[in-house]
Design an enzyme around this catalytic site. Structure first.
Site, short mmCIF file in Angstrom:
data_model
loop_
_atom_site.label_atom_id
_atom_site.label_comp_id
_atom_site.label_asym_id
_atom_site.label_seq_id
_atom_site.Cartn_x
_atom_site.Cartn_y
_atom_site.Cartn_z
N GLU A 58 -5.29 -32.36 22.87
CA GLU A 58 -5.85 -32.86 24.02
C GLU A 58 -5.07 -34.47 24.15
O GLU A 58 -5.40 -35.33 25.23
CB GLU A 58 -7.39 -33.28 23.98
CG GLU A 58 -8.02 -32.00 24.16
CD GLU A 58 -9.51 -32.11 23.93
OE1 GLU A 58 -10.31 -31.21 23.95
OE2 GLU A 58 -9.92 -33.19 23.23
N CYS A 87 -5.01 0.93 -2.10
CA CYS A 87 -4.18 -0.49 -2.63
C CYS A 87 -5.29 -1.51 -2.72
O CYS A 87 -4.99 -2.55 -3.44
CB CYS A 87 -3.45 -0.92 -1.44
SG CYS A 87 -4.18 -1.60 0.21
N TYR A 117 -20.96 -40.59 16.47
CA TYR A 117 -22.37 -40.40 16.75
C TYR A 117 -23.12 -41.62 17.03
O TYR A 117 -24.13 -41.66 17.89
CB TYR A 117 -23.03 -39.70 15.13
CG TYR A 117 -22.20 -38.49 15.02
CD1 TYR A 117 -22.70 -37.38 15.61
CD2 TYR A 117 -21.18 -38.64 13.87
CE1 TYR A 117 -21.73 -36.12 15.18
CE2 TYR A 117 -20.62 -37.31 13.43
CZ TYR A 117 -20.83 -36.18 14.21
OH TYR A 117 -20.48 -35.17 13.60
N HIS A 134 -16.30 -31.14 19.52
CA HIS A 134 -14.99 -31.69 18.36
C HIS A 134 -14.45 -32.98 18.82
O HIS A 134 -13.88 -33.44 17.96
CB HIS A 134 -13.65 -30.61 18.68
CG HIS A 134 -13.29 -30.58 19.94
ND1 HIS A 134 -13.98 -29.76 21.13
CD2 HIS A 134 -12.35 -31.27 20.97
CE1 HIS A 134 -13.16 -29.90 22.14
NE2 HIS A 134 -12.33 -30.86 21.93
N CYS A 179 0.91 -1.09 -0.05
CA CYS A 179 0.09 0.11 -0.08
C CYS A 179 0.84 1.26 -0.10
O CYS A 179 1.63 1.40 0.65
CB CYS A 179 -0.89 -0.04 1.13
SG CYS A 179 -2.23 1.44 1.07
N CYS A 181 -9.22 -1.07 2.16
CA CYS A 181 -8.35 0.30 1.62
C CYS A 181 -8.68 0.71 0.12
O CYS A 181 -8.85 -0.21 -0.70
CB CYS A 181 -6.72 0.30 1.82
SG CYS A 181 -6.09 1.79 1.23
#
Length: 349
Positions: free
Chosen positions: A344, A71, A286, A318, A41, A68
């Site tokens: 973990e 740029c 699951y 997770h 920039c 910006c």
């Protein structure tokens, strides 16, 4: 993702010297102007302490920075198509707007074209771009911090804007009810990216990665259900959450003690309780969770409930994987899921 001090210094040197080789490698958010730029920039360079560096444009947008105009950082690596330029300008004119099919027609642009061209250039769809810019408005206020609204005062107002609800501009006021519930928003830096939390003095209501696609919907649901005003301010619950997350990522903690407020059906709460019972370092499929709930045919319902968990990491969705051992999906992204499991102590094949 978190950027180290060493890497930030490297990026700053590239910014100072307008190094074109770094264009697209990082984006520099300038705190004093609220814009983000390419390394090359031509604008006057800020001090290091006034810079914040991001690896993706989406992260910069979510932090509340706008592109910006000098740029044009969103042009990398290609020149920007006319349709995309038109859409970016439209978002900047009304950044709080939620786009509908009719809005694209009004501009003479097909929504599928917008989706495809944004994906090709930025690696995200137009909907993601508009959402990131929209959410960045509220996140910027929260990132500024220090603006604590007194609970007793806020309860006396009818208009959320009168006491600075961080999300009113992009979501409107929740339904008016007699009782107003203040929830306090904070942004927590972690090694795998910034997280957004909602707490009161008693419990944690929401903890999500800021770039999660469903976050806006989750916030809106909480606001409507509780007639909540989302304010900028610290709570003891959030202070404890920050401390425990820091210990977790330092591998000094495997379990959380934060009180949780769970919004869901009785079945969803059963699933979330099952997630809380998965030890750190282990995973469940699951199907295994469905069996613990007494019905092997509940696999899809378990998956849906898992995906509706609003409290990431603390309620460890997770740790749920597919029956064949593959990781499966994750609202925070597969890369984060893999990182958390490895953190973990789960051995990845």
């Amino acid at each position: 993702m978190a950027i180290s001090e060493t890497k930030a210094r490297e990026f700053y040197e590239a910014l100072l010297h307008k190094n074109k080789q770094y264009d697209g490698t990082f984006f520099a958010g300038i705190k004093t102007t609220g814009i983000f730029c390419h390394a090359s920039c031509p604008a006057r360079k800020p001090k290091f302490e006034n810079c914040e560096f991001f690896l993706t444009a989406e992260e910069a947008l979510l932090a509340g920075f706008r592109p910006c105009k000098r740029c044009m950082p969103l042009t990398y690596p290609n020149s920007i198509p006319e349709e995309v330029e038109t859409l970016v300008a439209a978002v900047e004119a009304h950044p709080e707007k939620r786009w509908k099919e009719a809005d694209f027609h009004e501009l003479g642009i097909h929504s599928a074209t917008a989706r495809r061209k944004f994906k090709e250039i930025y690696g995200m769809t137009f909907v993601q771009y508009a959402r990131s810019r929209r959410m960045g408005i509220a996140f910027k206020e929260i990132l500024a911090g220090e603006k604590v609204i007194d609970q007793q005062v806020s309860l006396g107002y009818e208009s959320a804007s009168a006491f600075n609800d961080a999300f009113t501009k992009i979501m409107g006021n929740p339904p008016k009810k007699t009782e107003v519930k203040p929830l306090y928003a904070n942004i927590i830096a972690t090694p795998v990216g910034r997280m957004f939390s909602l707490t009161d003095e008693e419990a944690l209501y929401l903890l999500e990665f800021m770039d999660r696609r469903g976050l806006e919907r989750e916030i809106e649901q909480l606001r409507k259900k509780h007639n909540a005003r989302i304010l900028v301010g610290k709570t003891e619950t959030n202070a404890k959450l920050e401390q425990e997350l820091e210990e977790y990522f330092a591998q000094e903690r495997t379990d959380f003690t934060i009180p949780l407020h769970l919004d869901g059906t009785p079945f969803q709460k059963q699933v979330w309780q099952s997630l809380l019972e998965i030890p750190s370092g282990e995973t469940r499929s699951y199907q295994e969770i469905a069996l613990t709930l007494g019905n092997k045919n509940l696999v899809r319902a378990v998956g849906n409930a898992n995906g509706l968990n609003k409290i990431a990491i603390v309620i460890p969705c997770h740790r749920v994987i597919q029956t064949n051992g593959e990781l499966g999906g994750y609202g925070g992204g597969i890369r984060r899921k893999k990182y958390l499991l490895q953190l973990e102590g789960h051995k990845m094949e």
